[in-house]
Design an enzyme around this catalytic site. Sequence first.
Site, mmCIF file in Angstrom:
data_model
loop_
_atom_site.group_PDB
_atom_site.id
_atom_site.type_symbol
_atom_site.label_atom_id
_atom_site.label_comp_id
_atom_site.label_asym_id
_atom_site.label_seq_id
_atom_site.Cartn_x
_atom_site.Cartn_y
_atom_site.Cartn_z
ATOM 1 N N GLN A 110 -12.282 12.339 -0.137
ATOM 2 C CA GLN A 110 -13.387 12.065 -1.057
ATOM 3 C C GLN A 110 -14.732 12.135 -0.334
ATOM 4 O O GLN A 110 -14.797 12.075 0.901
ATOM 5 C CB GLN A 110 -13.213 10.683 -1.686
ATOM 6 C CG GLN A 110 -13.056 9.559 -0.667
ATOM 7 C CD GLN A 110 -12.338 8.357 -1.233
ATOM 8 O OE1 GLN A 110 -12.282 8.146 -2.432
ATOM 9 N NE2 GLN A 110 -11.777 7.540 -0.356
ATOM 10 N N TYR A 140 -15.952 -8.767 -8.980
ATOM 11 C CA TYR A 140 -14.719 -7.973 -8.946
ATOM 12 C C TYR A 140 -13.740 -8.499 -7.900
ATOM 13 O O TYR A 140 -12.564 -8.746 -8.200
ATOM 14 C CB TYR A 140 -15.053 -6.507 -8.660
ATOM 15 C CG TYR A 140 -13.832 -5.680 -8.389
ATOM 16 C CD1 TYR A 140 -13.031 -5.249 -9.446
ATOM 17 C CD2 TYR A 140 -13.448 -5.371 -7.095
ATOM 18 C CE1 TYR A 140 -11.894 -4.524 -9.207
ATOM 19 C CE2 TYR A 140 -12.310 -4.634 -6.853
ATOM 20 C CZ TYR A 140 -11.528 -4.217 -7.899
ATOM 21 O OH TYR A 140 -10.388 -3.501 -7.653
ATOM 22 N N GLN A 141 -14.205 -8.651 -6.665
ATOM 23 C CA GLN A 141 -13.295 -9.026 -5.566
ATOM 24 C C GLN A 141 -12.617 -10.363 -5.821
ATOM 25 O O GLN A 141 -11.416 -10.518 -5.586
ATOM 26 C CB GLN A 141 -14.065 -9.085 -4.237
ATOM 27 C CG GLN A 141 -14.964 -7.916 -3.928
ATOM 28 C CD GLN A 141 -14.217 -6.673 -3.470
ATOM 29 O OE1 GLN A 141 -12.992 -6.671 -3.375
ATOM 30 N NE2 GLN A 141 -14.948 -5.617 -3.196
ATOM 31 N N ASP A 165 -12.593 -1.462 1.614
ATOM 32 C CA ASP A 165 -13.832 -2.178 1.947
ATOM 33 C C ASP A 165 -13.558 -3.543 2.556
ATOM 34 O O ASP A 165 -14.413 -4.110 3.236
ATOM 35 C CB ASP A 165 -14.709 -2.334 0.704
ATOM 36 C CG ASP A 165 -13.992 -3.019 -0.444
ATOM 37 O OD1 ASP A 165 -13.797 -4.247 -0.391
ATOM 38 O OD2 ASP A 165 -13.614 -2.322 -1.408
ATOM 39 N N ASP A 216 -0.398 6.954 2.289
ATOM 40 C CA ASP A 216 -0.214 7.038 0.845
ATOM 41 C C ASP A 216 0.551 5.815 0.337
ATOM 42 O O ASP A 216 1.628 5.489 0.835
ATOM 43 C CB ASP A 216 0.553 8.319 0.512
ATOM 44 C CG ASP A 216 0.610 8.594 -0.969
ATOM 45 O OD1 ASP A 216 1.278 7.828 -1.687
ATOM 46 O OD2 ASP A 216 -0.010 9.562 -1.414
ATOM 47 N N ALA A 217 0.004 5.139 -0.666
ATOM 48 C CA ALA A 217 0.611 3.909 -1.176
ATOM 49 C C ALA A 217 1.946 4.155 -1.860
ATOM 50 O O ALA A 217 2.833 3.300 -1.819
ATOM 51 C CB ALA A 217 -0.345 3.222 -2.147
ATOM 52 N N ASP A 235 -6.057 -2.190 -5.840
ATOM 53 C CA ASP A 235 -7.517 -2.057 -5.792
ATOM 54 C C ASP A 235 -7.835 -0.590 -5.521
ATOM 55 O O ASP A 235 -8.258 -0.219 -4.437
ATOM 56 C CB ASP A 235 -8.075 -2.959 -4.690
ATOM 57 C CG ASP A 235 -9.583 -2.850 -4.550
ATOM 58 O OD1 ASP A 235 -10.238 -2.373 -5.493
ATOM 59 O OD2 ASP A 235 -10.105 -3.237 -3.484
#
Length: 399
Positions: A110, A140-141, A165, A216-217, A235
């Site tokens: 990205q 959000y977090q 993050d 990769d998840a 997330d």
Amino acid sequence: MEGGYARSGSAAAAAQEKPLPPCCVKAKAGAHDSETKCHETVVSGWFTEPRSRHGKTSKVQYFNNPMWPENLCPYNLSWLGFSPKLVLNTGEAHSLKVEKILYQGKSPYQEILVFESATYGNVLVLDGIVQLTDKDECAYQEMVTHLPLCSIPSPKHVLVVGGGDGGVLREIARHDSVETIDICEIDQLVIDVCKDFFPNLSVGFKDPRVRLHVGDAVDFLRNAPEGKYDAIIVDSSDPIGPAQALVEKPFIQTIARALRPGGVLCNLAESMWLHTHLIQDMLSICRATFKGAVHYAWTSVPTYPSGVIGFLLCAKEGPPVNFLTPVNPIEKIEGARKDGKELRFYNSEIHRAAFVLPTFVRRELESYNPSTEKANPEKSVAKSQEMKIMPNNAILTAS
């Protein structure tokens, strides 16, 4: 709301075989490009430099964050080093005044941009989409973390999908019962950039319980031991394009396999103001997979499209989970609010309020799957609830 996704084109192909929802039909009819993709709930923002009434370009620069989709049209970001993209010709956009661009780069996955804004502090943008800002990241977090973790007693093993993050890690670390925190993030560059420009979030990586897995998840979860985790928090990027695999049934089933009986999932579920049919699809998949409680919750994040974001809370069959009332309240966790770790957004009252849905959302979710609602009224995300105003602080809750 970063990586962790698998790149898969099968989902998009399958989606085209289904009848298009009315909102997507309308969007495609007004599109200026024949290759416009439907089902887009969040797309790229763009930079502008306002002109004076004499036609001169101002030195002031703004990043325009689309708030509401109408139709798509092309804006070329190549002058900033970005690939040309389709972005929204919106009826509304949230413009952030840019003080200076702090970082601009591209990973194998990205395009990454960080800029300092005039009012929201530093802003992280991935592929043209605002992911977080210093000012409103707490909403959000804190919600994506504490809605699931405060709904079960003494969580011990937690997995984060994406979250490069570090903000979700920071929030999980408040729970002293947690013994291990695994995080699977696909993009190492996101982690490195956030350590440089978002130290208040990336501090989460410093907790000794954190174990980072870059990859990769989907592969990570496929190889995870069955029943390993008490909670999994997804997330990730928005569920379009390469991240669409993260809201499809095979991946949700893989998550369920990795959870212990009574374990919980918190997954992003878009904005109730945009495409409710996407929420309906996700609810259908989750209710077919998880035999415990399944609920939709939401919160306010000003810099996200339409200013809100939703969550799907799901419990695996086993010890019953009542998401509506925190059984593990953050206020009673020793050390959760000490040493400069004061919560800015989440509390037990707002936890309960997050599950109270506006009338139009209840109706749309009820109309989509009435048989499920009637068969499982106690598990219904759209269940009619009696409202009341609490005397202290006038907080709206559900009874």
